[in-house]
Enzyme design. Structure first.
Site, PDB file in Angstrom:
ATOM      1  N   GLU A  81       0.807  -1.220   0.000  1.00 21.00           N
ATOM      2  CA  GLU A  81       0.000   0.000   0.000  1.00 21.00           C
ATOM      3  C   GLU A  81       0.843   1.276   0.000  1.00 21.00           C
ATOM      4  O   GLU A  81       0.424   2.294  -0.555  1.00 21.00           O
ATOM      5  CB  GLU A  81      -0.947   0.008   1.203  1.00 21.00           C
ATOM      6  CG  GLU A  81      -2.052  -1.034   1.136  1.00 21.00           C
ATOM      7  CD  GLU A  81      -1.665  -2.376   1.747  1.00 21.00           C
ATOM      8  OE1 GLU A  81      -2.527  -3.269   1.844  1.00 21.00           O
ATOM      9  OE2 GLU A  81      -0.469  -2.526   2.126  1.00 21.00           O
ATOM     10  N   PHE A 133     -11.475  -7.372  13.903  1.00 18.07           N
ATOM     11  CA  PHE A 133     -10.367  -7.793  13.045  1.00 18.07           C
ATOM     12  C   PHE A 133     -10.046  -6.703  12.012  1.00 18.07           C
ATOM     13  O   PHE A 133     -10.923  -6.216  11.318  1.00 18.07           O
ATOM     14  CB  PHE A 133     -10.720  -9.097  12.332  1.00 18.07           C
ATOM     15  CG  PHE A 133      -9.655  -9.580  11.380  1.00 18.07           C
ATOM     16  CD1 PHE A 133      -8.424  -9.995  11.852  1.00 18.07           C
ATOM     17  CD2 PHE A 133      -9.892  -9.597  10.009  1.00 18.07           C
ATOM     18  CE1 PHE A 133      -7.428 -10.433  10.979  1.00 18.07           C
ATOM     19  CE2 PHE A 133      -8.915 -10.034   9.129  1.00 18.07           C
ATOM     20  CZ  PHE A 133      -7.680 -10.453   9.611  1.00 18.07           C
ATOM     21  N   GLN A 134      -8.792  -6.322  11.965  1.00 14.98           N
ATOM     22  CA  GLN A 134      -8.281  -5.294  11.051  1.00 14.98           C
ATOM     23  C   GLN A 134      -8.982  -3.944  11.229  1.00 14.98           C
ATOM     24  O   GLN A 134      -9.153  -3.187  10.282  1.00 14.98           O
ATOM     25  CB  GLN A 134      -8.339  -5.770   9.597  1.00 14.98           C
ATOM     26  CG  GLN A 134      -7.346  -6.883   9.314  1.00 14.98           C
ATOM     27  CD  GLN A 134      -7.166  -7.195   7.838  1.00 14.98           C
ATOM     28  OE1 GLN A 134      -8.059  -6.958   7.025  1.00 14.98           O
ATOM     29  NE2 GLN A 134      -6.014  -7.734   7.485  1.00 14.98           N
ATOM     30  N   LYS A 152     -17.683  -0.866   5.791  1.00 15.68           N
ATOM     31  CA  LYS A 152     -18.079  -1.953   4.896  1.00 15.68           C
ATOM     32  C   LYS A 152     -19.585  -1.960   4.677  1.00 15.68           C
ATOM     33  O   LYS A 152     -20.062  -2.214   3.557  1.00 15.68           O
ATOM     34  CB  LYS A 152     -17.612  -3.290   5.478  1.00 15.68           C
ATOM     35  CG  LYS A 152     -17.729  -4.452   4.498  1.00 15.68           C
ATOM     36  CD  LYS A 152     -17.024  -5.696   5.026  1.00 15.68           C
ATOM     37  CE  LYS A 152     -17.058  -6.809   3.986  1.00 15.68           C
ATOM     38  NZ  LYS A 152     -16.339  -8.027   4.460  1.00 15.68           N
ATOM     39  N   MET A 172      24.082   9.280   2.870  1.00 11.89           N
ATOM     40  CA  MET A 172      24.039  10.559   3.583  1.00 11.89           C
ATOM     41  C   MET A 172      24.360  10.372   5.062  1.00 11.89           C
ATOM     42  O   MET A 172      25.036  11.216   5.673  1.00 11.89           O
ATOM     43  CB  MET A 172      22.680  11.230   3.415  1.00 11.89           C
ATOM     44  CG  MET A 172      22.619  12.651   3.944  1.00 11.89           C
ATOM     45  SD  MET A 172      23.755  13.785   3.106  1.00 11.89           S
ATOM     46  CE  MET A 172      22.751  14.292   1.706  1.00 11.89           C
TER      47      MET A 172
END
Length: 612
Positions: free
Chosen positions: A81, A143-144, A193, A508
């Site tokens: 993602e 969940f999630q 959802k 760097m």
């Protein structure tokens, strides 16, 4: 039901996207019965979106079903993602349109936090759509489940949570309106959802007014007149140009004004190309790793004409010692930026696309015969430019010179290409040694400094500008963070070219260890380069992904290698440029000191002399 936050936009000037803006009124006013998920897809289509970067999961799965049938939306399946978010950024910067990414709830949404924060710092117009668990289980640690709206409030321009299917078109259309107007920025739309699965009556266009959100685009004429007066009185003026000028699509207006006043121009990291490097008035990039002429011009100036810049610490150094003798004209579309870090003697809130012509008109009308003679100022600056040109010393270990690699990529590819850098030494070398002639052709993570930005952002830029050559200039450290998006590029025929500036280290950080920690290289050797185990071997890795793969270990072979890469356009190309780990970025202003103490080599500072 929707909830959200409305925070101050975070970078100067607005862009006016082309196709996305024009198609917003398309569609039927008659209600059409459909699901919330169908409404998401239909809203995006009517907003003129053509490309989306995303990864499906349980909470967003209802939307992926109607997305499957869309003939107008090209969904690009990423491998992470974070890659979707950076791709949306690259797409937005390259095209000027709103970039779109999509993810599921929980870890899918939290993986977008870095791109959202990055877009917020650099004012990139972007809309992220995330799925959320069902309304009935919010707050139960389902969940999630993750409070992505709460997490993103500090790092977005606005965040929505949508629990009612009927609210979907309005929230999505409003998200686009907020993202691209005023000071551009990222907007999150989190949709439960059950809202996706619920039924609604779809009409278009919805109302997108946001209470209290009315960006000012026209500058106050009294303030513009005062700015003209200061310009007419100045003996050492400098245009300090930030990324807001590019966002405002105001490069032509800057060119006209700069050539009228004949003042020097410096362009920050996000403004490279907004004023062409080849123009005699361009002194380069200011700041910690700025050119000596650019840094000197700001320090010795008596007037800063500040356009869409924010006086960030990497430009100013110790703020109290920055441009100590200069008055400040600050033009910015975000009132929160004006006098935030440096007091503005003449503050002007407005869109640079509108304000600069107004300023030019007043100068032409009232001061055409009384603009100052800047010949003395230019005599001083040209001596600095002659005495301290941008350059580098060839490496002594026989390995490649990174600056030379970038010079040759630029020379052989040309200014029409888009160059997308990662973060670190290669970013600074890209800013200096690539010739930047056009706006929106140099893309990088400036404010947040996100390693792993280059490959997915280049992917997004290539999708947005398929006819252009797109180079991802990456470091061996950055490349290992997001190189999985090469799979996305191969499967979707996105032929980016990746130049890995491989110094086998976190370059760097290693430079700072060399300069400030007595050469104690703690945990910076990556063992990817010449004479190491090559973990991984970038050529083998690229070939495993289905890319063309090349390696170059000597400056003598650089041109031939670049030409080979430019001839391959049917798949991504990865080039492992093995360069010396001892190459450093110069000039440099050490952290915590005045820009007057800029160094051109270790413990070596220029002699500025006296300004005119």
């Amino acid at each position: 039901m929707t909830t959200g936050n409305s925070t101050s936009p975070h970078e100067s000037s607005s862009s006016q996207p082309s196709n996305q803006q024009e198609t917003i009124t398309a569609g039927s006013a008659d209600p059409i019965r459909m699901t919330g998920s169908q409404a998401i897809v239909r809203s995006l289509e009517l907003l003129g979106v053509t490309d989306i970067f995303g990864l499906p999961g349980g909470a967003i799965l209802p939307t992926y079903d109607p997305l499957f049938d869309s003939e107008k939306l090209n969904h690009i399946l990423v491998r992470h993602e974070q890659g979707a978010g950076h791709a949306a950024q690259g797409y937005a910067i390259a095209t000027g349109n709103v970039g779109v990414c999509i993810a599921t709830s929980g870890p899918g949404a939290t993986n977008l936090l870095t791109p959202l924060a990055d877009a917020n710092m650099d004012s990139v117009p972007m809309v992220a759509i995330t799925g959320q668990v069902a309304s009935s289980v919010i707050g139960t640690d389902a969940f999630q489940e993750a409070d992505i709206v709460g997490m993103t409030m500090p790092i977005t321009k606005h965040s929505f949570m949508v629990r009612d299917a009927q609210e979907i078109p309005r929230c999505i259309a409003t998200a686009f309106h907020i993202a691209r107007t005023g000071r551009p920025g990222p907007v999150l739309v989190d949709i439960t959802k059950d809202a996706q699965q619920g039924m609604m009556d779809f009409t278009w266009p919805p109302k997108t007014e946001v209470r209290g959100y009315k960006p000012v685009t026209q500058g106050h004429i009294k303030q513009i007149r005062e700015a003209a007066r200061l310009i007419a009185e100045a003996q050492r003026p400098v245009f300090y140009v930030g990324g807001g000028l590019t966002k405002a699509n105001a490069s032509e207006e800057l060119m006209s004004l700069a050539e009228t006043i004949k003042a020097p121009v410096v362009t920050t990291l996000t403004a490279r190309g907004a004023f062409p490097d080849s123009h005699e008035q361009n002194l380069g990039m200011p700041g910690m790793h700025g050119t000596v002429p650019a840094v000197t011009a700001l320090q010795k100036s008596d007037l800063l004409i500040t356009l869409g810049a924010r006086f960030d610490d990497r430009v100013t150094g110790v703020l109290d010692s920055f441009a100590p003798g200069a008055k400040v004209i600050h033009i910015d579309i975000d009132p929160a930026e004006i006098s935030k870090n440096r007091y503005a003697d003449v503050p002007i809130v407005g869109d640079l696309k509108n304000v600069l012509p107004d300023l030019a008109e007043i100068l032409a009308k009232d001061y055409s015969n009384s603009l100052p003679d800047l010949s003395g100022w230019w005599t001083y600056l040209n001596k600095i430019r002659t005495d301290y040109p941008l350059g580098y010393v060839k490496t002594e270990d026989g390995l490649g010179s990174p600056q030379y690699v970038l010079e040759r990529i630029s020379a052989l590819t040309g200014p029409d290409a888009i160059y997308v850098s990662g973060v670190g030494q290669h970013q600074m070398w890209s800013a200096h040694f690539i010739k930047h002639e056009k706006p929106r052709h140099f893309i990088n993570s400036a404010g947040l400094g996100t390693m792993g930005y280059s490959v997915p952002a280049a992917m997004g830029a290539q999708v947005g500008e398929p006819e252009k050559v797109v180079w991802a200039i990456d470091g061996d450290g950055c490349f290992q963070m997001t190189n999985q998006e090469l799979a996305t590029c191969v499967q979707n025929n996105i032929p980016i070219k990746v130049a890995i500036i491989n110094n086998s280290s976190l370059g760097m950080v290693r430079q700072w260890q060399n300069l400030f920690y007595d050469g104690r290289y703690s945990n910076t050797h990556l063992k990817t380069g010449h004479g190491t185990e090559r973990i991984p071997d970038f050529v083998k890795l690229a070939e495993a992904y289905g890319c063309a793969a090349l390696r170059c270990e000597s400056d003598d072979d650089v041109d031939d290698t670049i030409r080979q890469a430019l001839e391959i356009n049917d798949r991504p190309v990865v080039v492992d440029f093995t360069v010396s780990p001892d190459a450093m970025v110069w000039p440099m202003v050490p952290a915590g000191v005045s820009n007057d103490l800029i160094q051109i080599a270790k413990n070596t500072s220029p002699d500025f002399g006296d300004a005119a």
